[in-house]
Motif scaffolding. Structure first.
Motif, PDB file in Angstrom:
ATOM      1  N   VAL A   1      -8.202  15.113  76.184  1.00  0.00           N
ATOM      2  CA  VAL A   1      -7.117  14.340  75.592  1.00  0.00           C
ATOM      3  C   VAL A   1      -7.219  14.573  74.092  1.00  0.00           C
ATOM      4  O   VAL A   1      -8.272  14.321  73.500  1.00  0.00           O
ATOM      5  CB  VAL A   1      -7.244  12.838  75.914  1.00  0.00           C
ATOM      6  CG1 VAL A   1      -6.107  12.057  75.284  1.00  0.00           C
ATOM      7  CG2 VAL A   1      -7.292  12.612  77.417  1.00  0.00           C
ATOM      8  N   GLY A   2      -6.150  15.098  73.481  1.00  0.00           N
ATOM      9  CA  GLY A   2      -6.262  15.484  72.085  1.00  0.00           C
ATOM     10  C   GLY A   2      -5.115  15.016  71.222  1.00  0.00           C
ATOM     11  O   GLY A   2      -4.098  14.511  71.697  1.00  0.00           O
ATOM     12  N   TYR A   3      -5.321  15.219  69.907  1.00  0.00           N
ATOM     13  CA  TYR A   3      -4.352  14.825  68.894  1.00  0.00           C
ATOM     14  C   TYR A   3      -4.427  15.833  67.752  1.00  0.00           C
ATOM     15  O   TYR A   3      -5.527  16.145  67.273  1.00  0.00           O
ATOM     16  CB  TYR A   3      -4.679  13.422  68.388  1.00  0.00           C
ATOM     17  CG  TYR A   3      -3.766  12.909  67.308  1.00  0.00           C
ATOM     18  CD1 TYR A   3      -2.515  12.390  67.625  1.00  0.00           C
ATOM     19  CD2 TYR A   3      -4.155  12.932  65.974  1.00  0.00           C
ATOM     20  CE1 TYR A   3      -1.670  11.916  66.636  1.00  0.00           C
ATOM     21  CE2 TYR A   3      -3.321  12.460  64.976  1.00  0.00           C
ATOM     22  CZ  TYR A   3      -2.077  11.960  65.311  1.00  0.00           C
ATOM     23  OH  TYR A   3      -1.234  11.489  64.331  1.00  0.00           O
ATOM     24  N   ILE A   4      -3.296  16.351  67.312  1.00  0.00           N
ATOM     25  CA  ILE A   4      -3.259  17.287  66.196  1.00  0.00           C
ATOM     26  C   ILE A   4      -3.223  16.480  64.896  1.00  0.00           C
ATOM     27  O   ILE A   4      -2.220  15.833  64.587  1.00  0.00           O
ATOM     28  CB  ILE A   4      -2.038  18.237  66.272  1.00  0.00           C
ATOM     29  CG1 ILE A   4      -1.971  18.948  67.635  1.00  0.00           C
ATOM     30  CG2 ILE A   4      -2.065  19.226  65.108  1.00  0.00           C
ATOM     31  CD1 ILE A   4      -3.151  19.834  67.952  1.00  0.00           C
ATOM     32  N   ILE A   5      -4.324  16.498  64.163  1.00  0.00           N
ATOM     33  CA  ILE A   5      -4.407  15.776  62.895  1.00  0.00           C
ATOM     34  C   ILE A   5      -3.614  16.514  61.828  1.00  0.00           C
ATOM     35  O   ILE A   5      -2.886  15.912  61.046  1.00  0.00           O
ATOM     36  CB  ILE A   5      -5.879  15.628  62.444  1.00  0.00           C
ATOM     37  CG1 ILE A   5      -6.663  14.797  63.459  1.00  0.00           C
ATOM     38  CG2 ILE A   5      -5.962  15.010  61.048  1.00  0.00           C
ATOM     39  CD1 ILE A   5      -8.159  14.805  63.242  1.00  0.00           C
ATOM     40  N   ARG A   6      -3.789  17.849  61.805  1.00  0.00           N
ATOM     41  CA  ARG A   6      -3.103  18.659  60.800  1.00  0.00           C
ATOM     42  C   ARG A   6      -2.885  20.056  61.367  1.00  0.00           C
ATOM     43  O   ARG A   6      -3.750  20.598  62.050  1.00  0.00           O
ATOM     44  CB  ARG A   6      -3.962  18.755  59.539  1.00  0.00           C
ATOM     45  CG  ARG A   6      -3.353  19.663  58.476  1.00  0.00           C
ATOM     46  CD  ARG A   6      -4.201  19.788  57.250  1.00  0.00           C
ATOM     47  NE  ARG A   6      -5.382  20.586  57.558  1.00  0.00           N
ATOM     48  CZ  ARG A   6      -6.431  20.685  56.759  1.00  0.00           C
ATOM     49  NH1 ARG A   6      -6.466  20.020  55.634  1.00  0.00           N
ATOM     50  NH2 ARG A   6      -7.446  21.438  57.089  1.00  0.00           N
ATOM     51  N   GLY A   7      -1.726  20.647  61.075  1.00  0.00           N
ATOM     52  CA  GLY A   7      -1.483  22.040  61.438  1.00  0.00           C
ATOM     53  C   GLY A   7      -0.509  22.228  62.581  1.00  0.00           C
ATOM     54  O   GLY A   7       0.089  21.279  63.083  1.00  0.00           O
ATOM     55  N   ASP A   8      -0.383  23.492  62.973  1.00  0.00           N
ATOM     56  CA  ASP A   8       0.510  23.910  64.049  1.00  0.00           C
ATOM     57  C   ASP A   8      -0.269  24.784  65.013  1.00  0.00           C
ATOM     58  O   ASP A   8      -0.923  25.743  64.591  1.00  0.00           O
ATOM     59  CB  ASP A   8       1.692  24.718  63.496  1.00  0.00           C
ATOM     60  CG  ASP A   8       2.576  23.880  62.589  1.00  0.00           C
ATOM     61  OD1 ASP A   8       3.263  22.993  63.117  1.00  0.00           O
ATOM     62  OD2 ASP A   8       2.562  24.120  61.373  1.00  0.00           O
ATOM     63  N   VAL A   9      -0.178  24.458  66.296  1.00  0.00           N
ATOM     64  CA  VAL A   9      -0.943  25.164  67.323  1.00  0.00           C
ATOM     65  C   VAL A   9      -0.007  25.587  68.447  1.00  0.00           C
ATOM     66  O   VAL A   9       0.895  24.842  68.834  1.00  0.00           O
ATOM     67  CB  VAL A   9      -2.043  24.238  67.902  1.00  0.00           C
ATOM     68  CG1 VAL A   9      -2.718  24.854  69.103  1.00  0.00           C
ATOM     69  CG2 VAL A   9      -3.066  23.897  66.851  1.00  0.00           C
ATOM     70  N   LEU A  10      -0.258  26.790  68.954  1.00  0.00           N
ATOM     71  CA  LEU A  10       0.371  27.213  70.188  1.00  0.00           C
ATOM     72  C   LEU A  10      -0.724  27.139  71.244  1.00  0.00           C
ATOM     73  O   LEU A  10      -1.682  27.903  71.202  1.00  0.00           O
ATOM     74  CB  LEU A  10       0.929  28.635  70.073  1.00  0.00           C
ATOM     75  CG  LEU A  10       1.748  29.099  71.273  1.00  0.00           C
ATOM     76  CD1 LEU A  10       3.016  28.247  71.423  1.00  0.00           C
ATOM     77  CD2 LEU A  10       2.105  30.566  71.129  1.00  0.00           C
ATOM     78  N   MET A  11      -0.622  26.176  72.156  1.00  0.00           N
ATOM     79  CA  MET A  11      -1.600  26.010  73.229  1.00  0.00           C
ATOM     80  C   MET A  11      -1.150  26.901  74.373  1.00  0.00           C
ATOM     81  O   MET A  11      -0.106  26.670  74.988  1.00  0.00           O
ATOM     82  CB  MET A  11      -1.663  24.539  73.664  1.00  0.00           C
ATOM     83  CG  MET A  11      -2.860  24.190  74.491  1.00  0.00           C
ATOM     84  SD  MET A  11      -4.438  24.248  73.629  1.00  0.00           S
ATOM     85  CE  MET A  11      -4.333  22.808  72.565  1.00  0.00           C
ATOM     86  N   GLU A  12      -1.940  27.921  74.647  1.00  0.00           N
ATOM     87  CA  GLU A  12      -1.591  28.910  75.660  1.00  0.00           C
ATOM     88  C   GLU A  12      -2.390  28.640  76.932  1.00  0.00           C
ATOM     89  O   GLU A  12      -3.574  28.299  76.863  1.00  0.00           O
ATOM     90  CB  GLU A  12      -1.907  30.318  75.141  1.00  0.00           C
ATOM     91  CG  GLU A  12      -1.153  30.644  73.865  1.00  0.00           C
ATOM     92  CD  GLU A  12      -1.683  31.871  73.157  1.00  0.00           C
ATOM     93  OE1 GLU A  12      -0.855  32.593  72.579  1.00  0.00           O
ATOM     94  OE2 GLU A  12      -2.909  32.121  73.173  1.00  0.00           O
ATOM     95  N   PHE A  13      -1.735  28.797  78.072  1.00  0.00           N
ATOM     96  CA  PHE A  13      -2.344  28.540  79.377  1.00  0.00           C
ATOM     97  C   PHE A  13      -2.203  29.763  80.272  1.00  0.00           C
ATOM     98  O   PHE A  13      -1.246  30.519  80.133  1.00  0.00           O
ATOM     99  CB  PHE A  13      -1.660  27.345  80.055  1.00  0.00           C
ATOM    100  CG  PHE A  13      -1.697  26.088  79.249  1.00  0.00           C
ATOM    101  CD1 PHE A  13      -2.794  25.238  79.311  1.00  0.00           C
ATOM    102  CD2 PHE A  13      -0.637  25.752  78.420  1.00  0.00           C
ATOM    103  CE1 PHE A  13      -2.832  24.074  78.558  1.00  0.00           C
ATOM    104  CE2 PHE A  13      -0.672  24.579  77.666  1.00  0.00           C
ATOM    105  CZ  PHE A  13      -1.770  23.741  77.733  1.00  0.00           C
TER     106      PHE A  13
END
Length: 153
Positions: A91-103
């Motif tokens: 279970v996560g939270y993006i504090i700062r930045g931009d992410v592409l979560m790839e599966f």
């Protein structure tokens, strides 16, 4: 001592400072905003170089045989976590930045500052920083205590 509530309410350099990493964050932001091309060291050819995972806390879970683990993950600009899975949920939270979560088994998920995310147990994934700053993610895992937290692929 880390004020965990401040971390959750803060973003960017304030959160980094709350974790004692203000100097690291300041130097990363300065480097990221420098004009023009810069020479990259040889180790930068590794897409996961510079990725850090800081253990914030670890506790037994109320469910026998499980534990709760919380980490701060930092992914530099143009880097990625590498394909991996966990023996329980993340279970996560993006504090700062931009992410592409790839599966491996579904379309990618674009995440930005302030976005929460959930990754089911044993799901192979890769967090790729697609933004302009070092990404900071707060990740909490509830995992089988007999298995390693991360399995890489």
């Amino acid at each position: 001592m880390i004020d965990r509530r401040l971390l959750l309410r803060s973003s960017g350099a304030a959160a980094a400072g709350a974790l004692g990493a203000a100097a690291l964050a300041d130097s990363a932001v300065a480097a990221e905003s420098a004009p023009g091309p810069t020479a990259r060291p040889a180790e930068d050819s590794d897409p996961t170089s510079g990725v850090t995972r800081t253990l914030l806390q670890e506790h037994p879970s109320p469910a026998k045989g499980w534990k709760a683990v919380q980490t701060l993950v930092q992914i530099p600009r143009c880097k990625e976590s590498g394909r991996h899975s966990h023996p329980g949920v993340e279970v996560g939270y993006i504090i700062r930045g931009d992410v592409l979560m790839e599966f491996d088994d579904r379309p990618p998920l674009r995440l930005r500052s302030g976005d929460p995310f959930f990754i089911p147990a044993d799901t192979i994934h890769n967090a790729r920083n697609v933004g302009r700053v070092t990404t900071m993610m707060l990740s909490t895992y509830v995992v089988d205590e007999t298995k390693p937290l991360v399995t890489t692929y």
